[in-house]
Design an enzyme around this catalytic site. Structure first.
Site, PDB file in Angstrom:
ATOM      1  N   GLY A  93       0.899  -1.194  -0.018  1.00 52.61           N
ATOM      2  CA  GLY A  93       0.050   0.191  -0.049  1.00 52.61           C
ATOM      3  C   GLY A  93       0.844   1.210   0.115  1.00 52.61           C
ATOM      4  O   GLY A  93       0.423   2.320   0.684  1.00 52.61           O
ATOM      5  N   HIS A 100       9.900   6.537   3.054  1.00 50.41           N
ATOM      6  CA  HIS A 100       9.192   7.102   4.375  1.00 50.41           C
ATOM      7  C   HIS A 100       9.274   5.886   5.369  1.00 50.41           C
ATOM      8  O   HIS A 100       8.788   5.031   5.099  1.00 50.41           O
ATOM      9  CB  HIS A 100       8.140   7.927   4.211  1.00 50.41           C
ATOM     10  CG  HIS A 100       6.888   7.302   3.655  1.00 50.41           C
ATOM     11  ND1 HIS A 100       6.823   7.287   1.947  1.00 50.41           N
ATOM     12  CD2 HIS A 100       5.804   6.671   3.913  1.00 50.41           C
ATOM     13  CE1 HIS A 100       5.930   6.494   1.842  1.00 50.41           C
ATOM     14  NE2 HIS A 100       5.045   6.256   2.969  1.00 50.41           N
TER      15      HIS A 100
END
Ligand code: AMP
Ligand code: ZN
Length: 114
Positions: A93, A100
């Site tokens: 996802g 990050h």
């Protein structure tokens, strides 16, 4: 032209609530928090995902985990506990293609994740 959302945050073109930064990394609050504490730690330079962080970025990887440590101390989740998550690709996802590290804490986190 670089259309990357997180590069724009690094450049100051899009606002973010910063909690830590040094020359190489930036940590800011996730705009859609999934826990009482939800911070994103990113390198200031653009890397699409975790598969492109190699040996030559060893110093950067150290900086990222130092930032994680500083953020968890600053937001008082170092003792209670926290989770660090990196999503890579469709099945995980990943929505933003600038690597990050999610730092989540402040509540009991379920396992396994959905
Ligand atoms: P991922 O699904 O792992 O790519 O996560 C992307 C994260 O970026 C999500 O948790 C979003 O809520 C977060 N996000 C998207 N736009 C912003 C923004 N402008 N500021 C802070 N966080 C953001
Ligand atoms: Zn970027």
């Amino acid at each position: 032209m670089n259309d990357c959302l997180f590069c724009k945050i690094v450049q100051g073109d899009i606002p973010a609530e910063k909690v830590f930064e040094n020359d190489n990394v930036l940590a800011f609050k996730d705009i859609n928090p999934q826990a009482p504490v939800h911070i994103l730690v990113i390198p200031k330079n653009h890397y699409a995902d975790i598969s492109v962080l190699y040996n030559e970025e060893a110093a950067l990887i150290v900086d990222i985990f130092e930032a994680v440590k500083k953020v968890t101390e600053k937001l008082y989740i170092d003792d209670s506990g926290f989770r660090v998550v990196v999503n890579k690709g469709t099945d995980a996802g990943q929505l933003v293609n600038h690597i990050h590290f999610h730092v989540l804490g402040g509540r009991k986190l379920e396992w396994p994740p959905g």
